[in-house]
Design a protein around this motif. Structure first.
Motif, PDB file in Angstrom:
ATOM      1  N   ASN A 131       0.800  -1.223   0.000  1.00  0.00           N
ATOM      2  CA  ASN A 131       0.000   0.000   0.000  1.00  0.00           C
ATOM      3  C   ASN A 131       0.836   1.278   0.000  1.00  0.00           C
ATOM      4  OD1 ASN A 131      -2.465  -1.377  -0.014  1.00  0.00           O
ATOM      5  ND2 ASN A 131      -2.501  -1.551   2.217  1.00  0.00           N
TER       6      ASN A 131
ATOM      7  N   TRP B   5      -7.299   2.368  -0.768  1.00  0.00           N
ATOM      8  CA  TRP B   5      -5.932   2.776  -1.103  1.00  0.00           C
ATOM      9  C   TRP B   5      -5.836   3.389  -2.491  1.00  0.00           C
ATOM     10  CZ3 TRP B   5      -2.113   3.461   2.260  1.00  0.00           C
ATOM     11  CH2 TRP B   5      -2.320   2.957   3.549  1.00  0.00           C
TER      12      TRP B   5
ATOM     13  N   ARG C  38     -15.731  -1.870   9.208  1.00  0.00           N
ATOM     14  CA  ARG C  38     -15.010  -3.129   8.975  1.00  0.00           C
ATOM     15  C   ARG C  38     -13.564  -2.937   8.531  1.00  0.00           C
ATOM     16  NH1 ARG C  38     -17.806  -6.883  11.714  1.00  0.00           N
ATOM     17  NH2 ARG C  38     -20.039  -6.635  11.369  1.00  0.00           N
ATOM     18  N   TYR C  39     -13.149  -1.686   8.346  1.00  0.00           N
ATOM     19  CA  TYR C  39     -11.783  -1.447   7.892  1.00  0.00           C
ATOM     20  C   TYR C  39     -10.783  -1.499   9.049  1.00  0.00           C
ATOM     21  CZ  TYR C  39     -13.168  -0.040   3.161  1.00  0.00           C
ATOM     22  OH  TYR C  39     -13.635  -0.025   1.874  1.00  0.00           O
ATOM     23  N   HIS C  40      -9.527  -1.742   8.703  1.00  0.00           N
ATOM     24  CA  HIS C  40      -8.423  -1.664   9.664  1.00  0.00           C
ATOM     25  C   HIS C  40      -8.392  -0.248  10.252  1.00  0.00           C
ATOM     26  CE1 HIS C  40      -4.235  -1.324  11.055  1.00  0.00           C
ATOM     27  NE2 HIS C  40      -4.235  -2.643  11.129  1.00  0.00           N
ATOM     28  N   PRO C  41      -8.050  -0.096  11.533  1.00  0.00           N
ATOM     29  CA  PRO C  41      -8.046   1.244  12.147  1.00  0.00           C
ATOM     30  C   PRO C  41      -7.249   2.290  11.367  1.00  0.00           C
ATOM     31  CG  PRO C  41      -7.804  -0.423  13.843  1.00  0.00           C
ATOM     32  CD  PRO C  41      -7.781  -1.147  12.529  1.00  0.00           C
ATOM     33  N   VAL C  42      -6.101   1.893  10.799  1.00  0.00           N
ATOM     34  CA  VAL C  42      -5.293   2.847  10.024  1.00  0.00           C
ATOM     35  C   VAL C  42      -6.045   3.295   8.771  1.00  0.00           C
ATOM     36  CG1 VAL C  42      -3.173   3.135   8.670  1.00  0.00           C
ATOM     37  CG2 VAL C  42      -3.092   1.957  10.879  1.00  0.00           C
ATOM     38  N   THR C  43      -6.671   2.330   8.098  1.00  0.00           N
ATOM     39  CA  THR C  43      -7.444   2.653   6.897  1.00  0.00           C
ATOM     40  C   THR C  43      -8.604   3.584   7.237  1.00  0.00           C
ATOM     41  OG1 THR C  43      -6.897   0.476   5.989  1.00  0.00           O
ATOM     42  CG2 THR C  43      -8.691   1.679   4.930  1.00  0.00           C
ATOM     43  N   LYS C  44      -9.286   3.312   8.340  1.00  0.00           N
ATOM     44  CA  LYS C  44     -10.412   4.152   8.765  1.00  0.00           C
ATOM     45  C   LYS C  44      -9.972   5.588   9.020  1.00  0.00           C
ATOM     46  CE  LYS C  44     -13.337   2.629  11.850  1.00  0.00           C
ATOM     47  NZ  LYS C  44     -13.850   1.975  13.081  1.00  0.00           N
TER      48      LYS C  44
ATOM     49  N   ARG D 153     -12.073 -15.173   2.778  1.00  0.00           N
ATOM     50  CA  ARG D 153     -11.742 -14.337   3.930  1.00  0.00           C
ATOM     51  C   ARG D 153     -12.710 -14.655   5.062  1.00  0.00           C
ATOM     52  NH1 ARG D 153     -11.768  -9.483   0.226  1.00  0.00           N
ATOM     53  NH2 ARG D 153      -9.646  -9.258  -0.571  1.00  0.00           N
TER      54      ARG D 153
ATOM     55  N   GLN E  72     -14.800 -12.786   6.672  1.00  0.00           N
ATOM     56  CA  GLN E  72     -16.144 -12.214   6.580  1.00  0.00           C
ATOM     57  C   GLN E  72     -17.137 -13.128   5.874  1.00  0.00           C
ATOM     58  OE1 GLN E  72     -15.090  -9.043   3.332  1.00  0.00           O
ATOM     59  NE2 GLN E  72     -17.297  -9.304   3.223  1.00  0.00           N
TER      60      GLN E  72
END
Length: 371
Positions: free
Chosen positions: A67, A95, A121-127, A201, A203
């Motif tokens: 990324n 991204w 549902r995103y990773h904390p960094v992505t959020k 995955r 989910q």
């Protein structure tokens, strides 16, 4: 008339829902009015490249292995936009969206961002990155009302956000009656087939899917399963498959660019997802007259009205999937009714033609605002 040049930016062109939409929408777009370009970054995920080229798109890969390297490609994207006189950029997933926002910041080229997932549902960094960069673009699209509400709740953006429901080409995804796939896999012609198409995955809850199938199979000897796809949890899923003794009952054809031959032989499309945006595979299955049994995750509940278009249960009640499938097995008339109802539903409300028309209107409006 000068064509409006659109550049789609997406992380990969593998067989994911967002990726599959690109060649399908391109086939229906007005090529007299629009010209379409595509940039992706994961060179090894290229299953959609040929389909896009065949439909008239121009595809370029700016290779990036992660990324961070993806973001550093934004200067190349700017160069591409200048060389090809791009009028508007359409980004898909976070991204690619971040890269598009950098280009917008440096060039002021209009950027539309399509959000396919729930922010929660995103990773904390992505959020965090999504929240604090979201207004650095022209507008955003949510692929379902649930996704749009998630943007509003978690980001509260200043830019416009519009829901444009995902669609399926109902003229292309239509059942022909072929049993070739059953013959190739060794499934009896009269067997009932339960299927799913998914990235492997967490989910998608495919381990639980197999357990539900096992219960169904133990009570119905002439039921077989199909799971099309691949992904990071493949080893764990296949370990459970063997542990349950389903090697001769559930088949894993792998990752397929063309899934229609598998939808052809599915009677029931069973989804066990814990969360979703608005899954393309669900719409494709419905268009191919597969009866739907599913959790009501995310945008699924916007598509499948319980007991009208299919049968649904809560995401935390996966055991109920077995009960719902059994109802269809025990009542062939009900199964036939839900097969027809599924196709009727997508033809009426989730046609790709509707989606393409809405996108073209947004493209035209944003291009006008540029000038």
């Amino acid at each position: 008339m000068k064509k409006i040049r659109i550049l789609h930016i997406i992380k990969s062109l593998g067989r994911g829902g967002a990726e599959m939409l690109l060649p399908e929408t391109l086939k229906l777009h007005d090529k007299e009015k629009f010209e379409f370009h595509y940039i992706y970054f994961l060179s090894w995920k290229d299953q959609m490249v040929e389909a896009i080229k065949e439909a008239g798109g121009k595809v370029t890969c700016f290779e990036a292995k992660d990324n961070i390297r993806l973001l550093t490609q934004y200067k190349k994207i700017i160069g591409y936009c200048k060389e090809h006189k791009i009028d508007l950029i359409h980004c898909h997933l976070p991204w690619a969206g971040f890269a598009g926002r950098l280009v917008h910041w440096r060039t002021n080229i209009p950027v539309i961002y399509s959000e396919h997932n729930m922010q929660e549902r995103y990773h904390p960094v992505t959020k965090i990155l999504n929240k604090y960069s979201f207004n650095s673009q022209s507008m955003a699209i949510g692929v379902s009302e649930d996704v749009t509400l998630s943007i509003s709740k978690n980001i509260s953006p200043d830019i416009p956000v519009k829901t444009v429901l995902n669609g399926v080409n109902t003229d292309a995804f239509i059942k022909s009656g072929s049993l070739r796939t059953k013959q190739e896999l060794g499934i009896p012609a009269d067997a009932l087939v339960i299927g799913n198409v998914a990235v492997f995955r967490f989910q998608k809850r495919l381990i639980e899917w197999l357990r539900v199938f096992k219960t169904i199979s133990d009570r119905n000897s002439n039921v077989y399963g199909l799971i099309i796809g691949a992904g990071p949890l493949e080893d764990e899923i296949k370990k459970e498959w063997k542990s349950l003794g389903l090697e001769n009952k559930v088949f894993f054809p792998g990752l397929k660019t063309d899934v229609k031959p598998y939808f052809e032989v599915m009677d029931v499309f069973m989804m066990s997802s814990s969360f979703e945006g608005l899954p393309i595979a669900l719409l494709e299955a419905m268009s191919m007259e597969c009866a739907i049994v599913s959790t009501n995750a995310g945008g699924i509940k916007e598509v499948v009205r319980n007991k009208i278009d299919g049968l649904v249960c809560e995401t935390n009640e996966l055991g109920k999937l077995e009960v719902l499938v059994q109802k269809m097995i025990k009542n062939p008339d009900s199964l036939t009714k839900f097969k027809r109802a599924a196709r009727d539903r997508v033809r009426a409300k989730f046609s790709l033609n509707i989606m393409v028309k809405e996108l073209e209107e947004l493209y035209s409006n944003q291009a006008k605002l540029e000038h």
